[in-house]
Scaffold this motif. Structure first.
Motif, PDB file in Angstrom:
ATOM      1  N   VAL A 168       0.838  -1.292   0.153  1.00 42.98           N
ATOM      2  CA  VAL A 168       0.039  -0.133  -0.222  1.00 42.98           C
ATOM      3  C   VAL A 168       0.878   1.417   0.029  1.00 42.98           C
ATOM      4  O   VAL A 168       0.524   2.335  -0.799  1.00 42.98           O
ATOM      5  CB  VAL A 168      -0.972   0.063   1.334  1.00 42.98           C
ATOM      6  CG1 VAL A 168      -1.619   1.321   1.392  1.00 42.98           C
ATOM      7  CG2 VAL A 168      -1.974  -1.069   1.258  1.00 42.98           C
TER       8      VAL A 168
ATOM      9  N   GLU B 148      -9.321   8.413  -2.314  1.00 45.90           N
ATOM     10  CA  GLU B 148      -9.605   7.097  -2.854  1.00 45.90           C
ATOM     11  C   GLU B 148     -11.026   6.635  -2.814  1.00 45.90           C
ATOM     12  O   GLU B 148     -11.741   6.246  -3.642  1.00 45.90           O
ATOM     13  CB  GLU B 148      -9.068   6.061  -2.115  1.00 45.90           C
ATOM     14  CG  GLU B 148      -7.302   6.205  -2.182  1.00 45.90           C
ATOM     15  CD  GLU B 148      -6.615   4.896  -2.528  1.00 45.90           C
ATOM     16  OE1 GLU B 148      -7.400   3.928  -3.115  1.00 45.90           O
ATOM     17  OE2 GLU B 148      -5.365   4.628  -2.355  1.00 45.90           O
TER      18      GLU B 148
ATOM     19  N   GLY C 102     -13.348   6.035  -5.975  1.00 45.94           N
ATOM     20  CA  GLY C 102     -13.810   4.595  -6.070  1.00 45.94           C
ATOM     21  C   GLY C 102     -12.928   3.505  -6.074  1.00 45.94           C
ATOM     22  O   GLY C 102     -12.887   2.419  -5.929  1.00 45.94           O
ATOM     23  N   THR C 103     -11.606   4.090  -5.849  1.00 42.53           N
ATOM     24  CA  THR C 103     -10.647   3.279  -5.719  1.00 42.53           C
ATOM     25  C   THR C 103     -10.193   2.555  -4.432  1.00 42.53           C
ATOM     26  O   THR C 103      -9.647   1.591  -4.514  1.00 42.53           O
ATOM     27  CB  THR C 103      -8.998   3.845  -6.299  1.00 42.53           C
ATOM     28  OG1 THR C 103      -8.788   5.133  -5.621  1.00 42.53           O
ATOM     29  CG2 THR C 103      -9.216   4.217  -7.806  1.00 42.53           C
TER      30      THR C 103
ATOM     31  N   VAL D 198     -11.982   0.451  -3.357  1.00 47.04           N
ATOM     32  CA  VAL D 198     -12.612  -0.647  -3.537  1.00 47.04           C
ATOM     33  C   VAL D 198     -11.590  -1.654  -3.624  1.00 47.04           C
ATOM     34  O   VAL D 198     -11.618  -2.928  -3.133  1.00 47.04           O
ATOM     35  CB  VAL D 198     -13.603  -1.089  -4.716  1.00 47.04           C
ATOM     36  CG1 VAL D 198     -13.820  -2.256  -4.962  1.00 47.04           C
ATOM     37  CG2 VAL D 198     -14.762   0.142  -4.406  1.00 47.04           C
ATOM     38  N   LEU D 199     -10.444  -1.024  -4.345  1.00 47.21           N
ATOM     39  CA  LEU D 199      -9.225  -2.195  -4.462  1.00 47.21           C
ATOM     40  C   LEU D 199      -8.690  -2.693  -3.215  1.00 47.21           C
ATOM     41  O   LEU D 199      -8.222  -3.854  -3.132  1.00 47.21           O
ATOM     42  CB  LEU D 199      -8.428  -1.311  -5.303  1.00 47.21           C
ATOM     43  CG  LEU D 199      -8.590  -1.063  -6.745  1.00 47.21           C
ATOM     44  CD1 LEU D 199      -7.649  -0.169  -7.507  1.00 47.21           C
ATOM     45  CD2 LEU D 199      -8.614  -2.406  -7.631  1.00 47.21           C
ATOM     46  N   ILE D 200      -8.558  -1.624  -2.329  1.00 53.00           N
ATOM     47  CA  ILE D 200      -7.997  -2.083  -1.155  1.00 53.00           C
ATOM     48  C   ILE D 200      -8.858  -2.797  -0.157  1.00 53.00           C
ATOM     49  O   ILE D 200      -8.633  -3.788   0.685  1.00 53.00           O
ATOM     50  CB  ILE D 200      -6.927  -0.858  -0.413  1.00 53.00           C
ATOM     51  CG1 ILE D 200      -8.047   0.286  -0.577  1.00 53.00           C
ATOM     52  CG2 ILE D 200      -5.741  -0.903  -1.072  1.00 53.00           C
ATOM     53  CD1 ILE D 200      -7.056   1.421   0.410  1.00 53.00           C
ATOM     54  N   ASP D 201     -10.132  -2.310  -0.094  1.00 49.65           N
ATOM     55  CA  ASP D 201     -11.254  -2.633   0.545  1.00 49.65           C
ATOM     56  C   ASP D 201     -11.324  -4.217   0.417  1.00 49.65           C
ATOM     57  O   ASP D 201     -11.870  -5.021   1.143  1.00 49.65           O
ATOM     58  CB  ASP D 201     -12.558  -1.995   0.374  1.00 49.65           C
ATOM     59  CG  ASP D 201     -12.643  -0.984   1.364  1.00 49.65           C
ATOM     60  OD1 ASP D 201     -11.865  -0.699   2.449  1.00 49.65           O
ATOM     61  OD2 ASP D 201     -13.884  -0.011   1.328  1.00 49.65           O
ATOM     62  N   SER D 202     -11.264  -4.662  -0.921  1.00 47.66           N
ATOM     63  CA  SER D 202     -11.614  -6.002  -1.446  1.00 47.66           C
ATOM     64  C   SER D 202     -10.355  -6.925  -1.441  1.00 47.66           C
ATOM     65  O   SER D 202     -10.418  -8.158  -1.742  1.00 47.66           O
ATOM     66  CB  SER D 202     -12.293  -6.016  -2.926  1.00 47.66           C
ATOM     67  OG  SER D 202     -11.288  -5.450  -3.823  1.00 47.66           O
ATOM     68  N   ALA D 203      -9.247  -6.116  -0.831  1.00 42.41           N
ATOM     69  CA  ALA D 203      -8.088  -7.084  -0.736  1.00 42.41           C
ATOM     70  C   ALA D 203      -7.902  -7.815   0.603  1.00 42.41           C
ATOM     71  O   ALA D 203      -8.456  -7.465   1.546  1.00 42.41           O
ATOM     72  CB  ALA D 203      -6.701  -6.177  -1.036  1.00 42.41           C
ATOM     73  N   PRO D 204      -7.157  -8.832   0.590  1.00 40.37           N
ATOM     74  CA  PRO D 204      -7.353  -9.691   2.018  1.00 40.37           C
ATOM     75  C   PRO D 204      -6.216  -8.568   2.897  1.00 40.37           C
ATOM     76  O   PRO D 204      -5.102  -9.487   3.450  1.00 40.37           O
ATOM     77  CB  PRO D 204      -6.538 -10.903   1.586  1.00 40.37           C
ATOM     78  CG  PRO D 204      -5.984 -10.763   0.409  1.00 40.37           C
ATOM     79  CD  PRO D 204      -6.423  -9.564  -0.210  1.00 40.37           C
ATOM     80  N   LEU D 205      -6.532  -7.446   3.065  1.00 38.99           N
ATOM     81  CA  LEU D 205      -5.530  -6.586   4.100  1.00 38.99           C
ATOM     82  C   LEU D 205      -6.199  -6.280   5.292  1.00 38.99           C
ATOM     83  O   LEU D 205      -7.446  -5.944   5.244  1.00 38.99           O
ATOM     84  CB  LEU D 205      -5.209  -5.484   3.438  1.00 38.99           C
ATOM     85  CG  LEU D 205      -4.478  -5.433   2.074  1.00 38.99           C
ATOM     86  CD1 LEU D 205      -4.387  -4.011   1.280  1.00 38.99           C
ATOM     87  CD2 LEU D 205      -3.038  -5.916   2.278  1.00 38.99           C
TER      88      LEU D 205
END
Lengths: 342, 241
Positions: B7, B78, B82-83, B85-92
């Motif tokens: 990140v 972000e 709307g980006t 979503v990229l980190i929200d949908s990642a297994p982080l």
């Protein structure tokens, strides 16, 4: 809490949703939804704008937690192991989430790694994903300079770069031109080889084209589910056909009135000597009816299956559930504008 | 840890590619340089240590402004584009997301603070000032940046737009800067609480004069920690709202 390793080891990819409810403040976007999705099935979530499709998909993608009910993926409670399950899920929202200043290849590498893949895994998967999504010609371009269609494809590529077992695509064809839609359809079908695919759309024809099964959502509730044929079966027995015939209205009425296979009919002249017949048969006996028409000297120009039209099914289902009859049906060759406006 | 670094790497590239990082650094260096000449050096004879003290006083203000300008976008932007979503949908985990964003902003801040070294170096070469004084001042600046960057990250995490995030970060920072004034007009125990929270008067002034106090280090580090934990908690809560 389930560990990443434990979740990654799961082979079963069945999704089971029980009594799912999701509130935004006091507004229930999804209400008491229950359904089951089999492994490697393409399922379409069909509903009007604001029906709750996107909320349902976001809950399944682990972006939102349910207010009530259970979401089980591969037997694991999604709220209990949300972080670990996200490793197995690829999600594309309606507007593709892209860092516009990055190049396509660089972006996909980053997404793959952030979703838990090693560098080597991403490098081995990258060429396949670029090929699957037809991105070869733009792979080294800056995302901000790409057309809408290519951005949508990059969006799908980011959703599958980590080899997810569940791919969730929210309105994947919105804003695409007809050629891009056809290409996108083939991309979505290709995903089925390795993953379960969930698609939401309010474009009825598209859902019928790509999905094995359809869930009809209205006001946050699932009002019907099944294949197009199964859904049409829920609206009553019999086959409804639309037949174009060269001949006189009186001759047509005479044949239809005498026929043993006709349950009901309507005859309307459309051109000089062309007549359109809307007929409901007692079972699927279309060959017999066509034979009777031809033997009576009428020229049968076309026979269309009116009952199978998804628009009709959808209208009826949502009308039964108290919906406004307004929806979109792009690209449908079977589409009747007057029905859509009804 | 790997997720946090990924990140941070992306965000750092974002600063460098968007010119925003360069713009903030350049603006801060210009303002620092102008004020250093006009205010710290001035036209009257001064002790070198006084010049350095005035330099760190100036840098206090510009560091706060730079931290807010850099961090107001980290999460709010972000969300706007709307980006997220990229980190929200990642297994982080949420702490990895917040940590990565914070780390990248801090890297830019440390580079920016480092680039101001030419000004104390001029005093060091032409005047008489100890290494210790300069080191202490820079330690104070980095600790200040750590605390305000955490405040900015928190403001960005709870805001839908960058402007609101910037406004919130300014309000929170101003509160910590003027807490000593509140302490003056309050009765115990509030007086002691406001006095302890005074970012400049109680905790930064020592670094300006070349003194390193453990209590001050603990204050800045814990302030940063509290706001990062709050950011992380908020990021986790948004999935339930």
């Amino acid at each position: 809490m389930r560990s990443f390793a434990a979740v990654a080891a799961l082979e079963d990819n069945v999704i089971e949703v029980q009594g799912l409810t999701r509130y935004y403040g006091s507004f229930p976007a999804v209400r008491d939804a229950s359904f089951k999705i089999a492994d490697r099935e393409i399922v379409g979530f069909l509903g009007l704008n604001g029906a709750g499709k996107s909320t349902m998909l976001r809950v399944l993608a682990g972006l939102l937690m349910p207010s009530a009910g259970k979401v089980m993926i591969g037997g694991v409670d999604a709220t209990e192991a949300a972080d670990a399950l996200r490793r197995r899920i690829g999600f594309l929202p309606e507007d593709p989430p892209l860092y516009r200043e990055m190049r396509v290849r660089e972006f996909l590498r980053w997404v793959g790694q952030v979703r838990g893949c090693t560098k080597a895994e991403v490098e081995s998967e990258l060429p396949k994903v670029i090929e699957t999504c037809h991105l070869d010609e733009v792979a080294d371009q800056v995302i901000g300079e790409l057309s809408h269609g290519f951005r949508k494809r990059v969006g799908i590529a980011q959703a599958i770069i980590h080899k997810p077992q569940l791919v969730i695509l929210d309105e994947p064809i919105s804003g695409l031109d007809p050629r891009q839609i056809v290409e996108m359809r083939s991309v979505i079908r290709a995903l089925k080889r390795t993953a379960t695919v969930l698609i939401s759309s309010h474009i009825l024809y598209e859902i019928a084209q790509t999905c094995d099964r359809i869930l009809v959502i209205h006001k946050g509730r699932i009002v019907a589910e099944g294949t197009e044929q199964q859904l049409s079966g829920t609206l009553g027995e019999g086959t409804r056909l639309s037949i174009a015939v060269r001949g006189k209205v009186a001759n047509c009425e005479e044949v239809l009135g005498k026929s043993d296979v006709v349950d009901g009919y309507e005859v309307a002249p459309t051109d000089a000597d062309i007549v359109t017949i809307s007929v409901t048969l007692k079972g699927d006996k279309r060959e017999q009816l066509v034979r009777e028409l031809v033997e009576a000297g009428l020229g049968v120009r076309s026979v269309q299956d009116a009952m199978g039209e998804l628009e009709q099914i959808f209208l009826e289902l949502t009308r039964q559930a108290g919906a406004p009859a307004a929806f979109e049906s792009k690209q449908s060759p079977k589409h009747h504008p007057e029905e859509a406006q009804a | 840890m790997r997720g946090m670094l990924l990140v941070a790497r992306r965000d750092l590239a974002g600063y460098l590619n968007s010119m925003w990082g360069y713009a903030v650094i350049a603006a801060v260096l210009v303002i620092d340089g102008l004020l250093f000449n006009a205010f710290a050096v001035g036209d009257q004879p001064k002790l070198s240590s006084k010049v350095i003290e005035d330099f760190f006083f100036i840098a206090f203000g510009t560091t706060i402004v730079a931290s807010i300008l850099l961090t107001m976008r980290v999460i709010a932007e972000e969300r706007q584009t709307g980006t997220i979503v990229l980190i929200d949908s990642a297994p982080l985990a949420d702490w990895q997301i917040v940590g990565g964003k914070y780390l990248s902003a801090m890297m830019v801040m440390v580079v920016m603070i480092g680039l101001t070294a030419s000004m104390p170096a001029l005093v060091f070469v032409n005047g008489k000032v100890s290494y210790g004084h300069i080191y202490a001042g820079y330690l104070g600046l980095v600790l200040l940046a750590a605390a305000v960057t955490a405040i900015g990250t928190f403001a960005s995490a709870i805001s839908r737009s960058q402007l609101i995030a910037g406004f919130l970060a300014v309000m929170l920072s101003v509160f910590f800067v003027i807490a000593w004034m509140l302490a003056k007009v309050s009765d115990p125990p509030l007086k002691d609480i406001f006095s302890y929270m005074s970012l400049f008067d109680r905790h930064y002034r020592g670094f300006m004069t070349g003194k390193i106090n453990v209590e001050d280090i603990v204050f800045f580090v814990s302030l940063a920690f509290v706001f990062l934990v709050l950011s992380s908690r908020f990021m986790a809560a948004r999935r339930w709202r």
